[in-house]
Design a protein around this motif. Structure first.
Motif, PDB file in Angstrom:
ATOM      1  N   ILE A   1      29.930 -12.595  11.235  1.00  0.00           N
ATOM      2  CA  ILE A   1      29.241 -12.876   9.974  1.00  0.00           C
ATOM      3  C   ILE A   1      27.975 -12.019   9.915  1.00  0.00           C
ATOM      4  N   ALA A   2      27.788 -11.342   8.786  1.00  0.00           N
ATOM      5  CA  ALA A   2      26.643 -10.449   8.614  1.00  0.00           C
ATOM      6  C   ALA A   2      25.576 -11.103   7.747  1.00  0.00           C
ATOM      7  N   LYS A   3      24.327 -10.932   8.151  1.00  0.00           N
ATOM      8  CA  LYS A   3      23.184 -11.340   7.335  1.00  0.00           C
ATOM      9  C   LYS A   3      22.431 -10.065   6.955  1.00  0.00           C
ATOM     10  N   PRO A   4      22.416  -9.701   5.648  1.00  0.00           N
ATOM     11  CA  PRO A   4      21.820  -8.425   5.240  1.00  0.00           C
ATOM     12  C   PRO A   4      20.348  -8.333   5.627  1.00  0.00           C
ATOM     13  N   GLY A   5      19.931  -7.117   5.923  1.00  0.00           N
ATOM     14  CA  GLY A   5      18.508  -6.888   6.159  1.00  0.00           C
ATOM     15  C   GLY A   5      17.732  -6.984   4.858  1.00  0.00           C
ATOM     16  N   ARG A   6      16.442  -7.143   4.967  1.00  0.00           N
ATOM     17  CA  ARG A   6      15.630  -7.286   3.765  1.00  0.00           C
ATOM     18  C   ARG A   6      14.228  -6.730   4.005  1.00  0.00           C
ATOM     19  N   THR A   7      13.580  -6.467   2.896  1.00  0.00           N
ATOM     20  CA  THR A   7      12.199  -5.991   2.913  1.00  0.00           C
ATOM     21  C   THR A   7      11.288  -7.115   2.450  1.00  0.00           C
ATOM     22  N   ILE A   8      10.320  -7.476   3.265  1.00  0.00           N
ATOM     23  CA  ILE A   8       9.388  -8.549   2.926  1.00  0.00           C
ATOM     24  C   ILE A   8       8.089  -7.912   2.460  1.00  0.00           C
ATOM     25  N   TYR A   9       7.728  -8.205   1.203  1.00  0.00           N
ATOM     26  CA  TYR A   9       6.551  -7.614   0.599  1.00  0.00           C
ATOM     27  C   TYR A   9       5.349  -8.546   0.742  1.00  0.00           C
ATOM     28  N   ARG A  10       4.186  -7.939   0.784  1.00  0.00           N
ATOM     29  CA  ARG A  10       2.961  -8.715   0.823  1.00  0.00           C
ATOM     30  C   ARG A  10       2.671  -9.217  -0.595  1.00  0.00           C
ATOM     31  N   LYS A  11       2.405 -10.499  -0.752  1.00  0.00           N
ATOM     32  CA  LYS A  11       2.194 -11.083  -2.071  1.00  0.00           C
ATOM     33  C   LYS A  11       0.916 -10.555  -2.721  1.00  0.00           C
ATOM     34  N   SER A  12      -0.139 -10.452  -1.941  1.00  0.00           N
ATOM     35  CA  SER A  12      -1.405  -9.936  -2.467  1.00  0.00           C
ATOM     36  C   SER A  12      -2.256  -9.490  -1.292  1.00  0.00           C
ATOM     37  N   HIS A  13      -3.350  -8.810  -1.611  1.00  0.00           N
ATOM     38  CA  HIS A  13      -4.259  -8.365  -0.554  1.00  0.00           C
ATOM     39  C   HIS A  13      -4.983  -9.546   0.090  1.00  0.00           C
TER      40      HIS A  13
ATOM     41  N   ASN B   1     -16.691  -9.110   4.483  1.00  0.00           N
ATOM     42  CA  ASN B   1     -15.689  -8.089   4.224  1.00  0.00           C
ATOM     43  C   ASN B   1     -16.358  -6.732   4.286  1.00  0.00           C
ATOM     44  N   ASN B   2     -15.835  -5.871   5.097  1.00  0.00           N
ATOM     45  CA  ASN B   2     -16.485  -4.593   5.339  1.00  0.00           C
ATOM     46  C   ASN B   2     -15.430  -3.509   5.445  1.00  0.00           C
ATOM     47  N   SER B   3     -15.731  -2.313   4.964  1.00  0.00           N
ATOM     48  CA  SER B   3     -14.805  -1.187   5.069  1.00  0.00           C
ATOM     49  C   SER B   3     -15.585   0.089   4.844  1.00  0.00           C
ATOM     50  N   GLY B   4     -14.896   1.226   4.966  1.00  0.00           N
ATOM     51  CA  GLY B   4     -15.565   2.501   4.801  1.00  0.00           C
ATOM     52  C   GLY B   4     -16.400   2.841   6.016  1.00  0.00           C
TER      53      GLY B   4
ATOM     54  N   ARG C   1     -10.559   2.079   3.494  1.00  0.00           N
ATOM     55  CA  ARG C   1     -11.081   1.159   2.490  1.00  0.00           C
ATOM     56  C   ARG C   1      -9.990   0.293   1.864  1.00  0.00           C
ATOM     57  N   ASN C   2      -8.829   0.893   1.595  1.00  0.00           N
ATOM     58  CA  ASN C   2      -7.774   0.193   0.871  1.00  0.00           C
ATOM     59  C   ASN C   2      -6.504   0.123   1.700  1.00  0.00           C
ATOM     60  N   VAL C   3      -5.839  -1.026   1.661  1.00  0.00           N
ATOM     61  CA  VAL C   3      -4.529  -1.183   2.293  1.00  0.00           C
ATOM     62  C   VAL C   3      -3.492  -1.013   1.192  1.00  0.00           C
TER      63      VAL C   3
ATOM     64  N   LYS D   1      -9.323  -7.302   8.125  1.00  0.00           N
ATOM     65  CA  LYS D   1      -9.085  -5.880   7.989  1.00  0.00           C
ATOM     66  C   LYS D   1     -10.024  -5.131   8.929  1.00  0.00           C
ATOM     67  N   PRO D   2      -9.618  -3.946   9.409  1.00  0.00           N
ATOM     68  CA  PRO D   2     -10.528  -3.152  10.244  1.00  0.00           C
ATOM     69  C   PRO D   2     -11.837  -2.886   9.529  1.00  0.00           C
ATOM     70  N   GLY D   3     -12.928  -3.167  10.219  1.00  0.00           N
ATOM     71  CA  GLY D   3     -14.256  -3.010   9.645  1.00  0.00           C
ATOM     72  C   GLY D   3     -14.943  -4.324   9.324  1.00  0.00           C
ATOM     73  N   ASP D   4     -14.166  -5.416   9.171  1.00  0.00           N
ATOM     74  CA  ASP D   4     -14.765  -6.719   8.877  1.00  0.00           C
ATOM     75  C   ASP D   4     -15.635  -7.197  10.048  1.00  0.00           C
ATOM     76  N   ILE D   5     -16.683  -7.914   9.717  1.00  0.00           N
ATOM     77  CA  ILE D   5     -17.567  -8.484  10.743  1.00  0.00           C
ATOM     78  C   ILE D   5     -17.159  -9.937  10.959  1.00  0.00           C
TER      79      ILE D   5
END
Length: 485
Positions: free
Chosen positions: A418-430, A478-481, A356-358, A436-440
């Protein structure tokens, strides 16, 4: 196709297959669709705006449930006059096993995070700071998350059914599963052996495994120090059952963990009896809960098996449920023998559970990259990460491997890395989750349910239509569950 109806006061009526009549009422504006009908095979719920159900028809709806860990079978009969009509049946594919996998993954990340925290504290303050445990304040629960998910899955399926047929005219038949796991392990077990399991007389599991394997390595390489090894590792979901343990010498143990040799024996199933154990724990609670809501009758697996073979039905969860609905604890119900007209509407409605939730806000991780200054193609990456991480592409070398290559060519002192640091890319919003799995969705091939979505490849994998390019897909719902597939 079957149509579920409710009246103007939202009272649930009897399902009907008079689709032509429903179509005329919809066209005249005397009815409206409340749910369903978005994809082929998905039934609809129709509200009759100008009609009310005053007196219910004298009949009985018989619901049969075949409980399960991964698959739940169900079937609904309508019994009236001398007719027994099988209205609809199907299966629910649960995601109970995914609950444990998600908990294990969360535990792995948590342990890694805490380990890194202790390591950083020791590096900064020369000592790892101790934190008092907070989990001792938590209240104890009757069931674990896996058990609650399985119980809720059965309840949600029954809730879907009783939203479409009258509850006050229904009766529930459920197969009361109590698996004898010791007899499943040893079919010839005697009564007196139940109190004495396979580890009887041994102080712990390790001593039993060592005695069982005669204190010798299965490869017979050496008889030195022996290690009790998990055939399927704990990190991969392996259990501490003796069936999943084997005795290896130090030399073989190192080779197995280094993936240089295969494990001498394989376990047919890691959690071979785990499904039965979880269902045993939940069965009593589920049966007691349903008895308080609806008249409930129990039956047993050996009765279901005998009647199904007598009728010549294939072994499926839906067929088992259709047999359970007409059996009680003594076998086939004698009162049903007076009914002469048996028919099958041949309507199958299958469900599958989707998450249901990501909850993961991390979209992706980027590796640390290394470039060589002054190279003609400044965007070319020569190395990834300081040291090779597990799962890294073999074609991508690490910084350590790159330096070794440059040293062998005697050019390390001539280049600037020359090194380029790794980074974590976050999702801005849902809202970033387009699918999503379950959507029609609708595509040129038709309408189907999303199974997964590959964001980098811009492709959608559906349950029945296969893989489709994202630009050809339009989301309908939008479908889930618990979703109809």
């Amino acid at each position: 196709m079957i149509v579920f109806v409710v009246d103007a006061n939202n009272n649930i009526g009897h399902p009907t297959r008079r689709c032509e009549m429903i179509r005329k009422l919809l066209k005249r504006g005397e009815a409206k669709v409340l749910k369903g009908g978005l994809k082929p095979g998905q039934p609809i719920v129709v509200k009759l705006i100008k009609k009310t159900f005053s007196k219910p028809i004298d009949c009985e709806f018989r619901v049969g449930i075949d409980p399960g860990y991964k698959h739940i079978g169900y079937c609904v009969y309508k019994i009236y006059n001398t007719n027994v009509i099988k209205l609809f049946s199907g299966e629910l594919e649960t995601r109970t096993s995914d609950v444990k996998d998600n908990l294990d993954t969360r535990r792995m990340y948590r342990n890694t995070r805490r380990g890194n925290h202790r390591k950083n504290n020791k590096r900064k303050f020369k000592v790892a700071k101790f934190k008092h445990p907070i989990w001792k304040n938590r209240s104890k629960h009757k069931f674990q998350p896996t058990h609650w998910h399985l119980i809720n899955s059965h309840s949600n399926l029954l809730g879907w059914i009783f939203d479409r047929i009258p509850l006050d005219q229904s009766k529930l038949h459920i197969e009361y599963n109590k698996f004898d796991i010791q007899k499943m392990v040893n079919p010839n077990i005697q009564k007196w052996q139940y109190a004495k399991g396979m580890q009887y007389g041994f102080e712990n599991t390790k001593l039993y495994v060592r005695n069982r394997d005669n204190y010798q390595c299965k490869q017979y390489v050496s008889n030195t120090v022996n290690h009790v090894h998990h055939i399927v590792w704990k990190s991969n979901g392996g259990s501490d059952s003796p069936l999943n343990l084997i005795l290896l010498c130090s030399e073989c143990h190192k080779k197995v963990h280094a993936n240089k040799v295969a494990c001498p024996t394989r376990s047919g199933s890691v959690n071979k009896y785990r499904d039965a154990g979880v269902l045993n724990s939940c069965m009593k609670h589920m049966f007691a809960e349903y008895e308080n809501i609806i008249p409930t009758q129990d039956t047993y697996g050996y009765i279901t098996n005998a009647v199904r073979k007598q009728w010549g039905l294939e072994k499926t969860h839906a067929n088992d449920a259709s047999v359970i609905a007409i059996c009680d604890s003594n076998g086939f119900m004698e009162e049903l023998r007076q009914y002469t007209q048996w028919s099958d509407e041949d309507v199958t409605i299958n469900f599958k559970q989707y998450r249901r939730n990501v909850r993961n806000w991390v979209h992706r991780y980027e590796d640390r990259k290394y470039y060589i200054d002054g190279f003609s193609n400044s965007r070319k990456v020569f190395a990834w990460n300081r040291n090779r991480r597990s799962g890294q592409d073999k074609k991508k070398c690490s910084l350590t491997e790159l330096k070794q290559k440059l040293i062998s060519k005697n050019v390390l002192h001539k280049v600037k890395i020359i090194a380029k640091p790794g980074r974590t890319i976050y999702r801005k919003s849902h809202n970033d989750m387009l699918f999503k799995p379950g959507d029609i969705i609708r595509c040129p091939k038709g309408v189907d349910v999303v199974k997964s979505w590959a964001t980098t490849q811009r492709r959608i994998v559906t349950e029945h239509l296969g893989e489709i390019k994202q630009r050809y897909c339009t989301k309908i719902l939008n479908n889930s569950g618990m979703c109809i597939i």
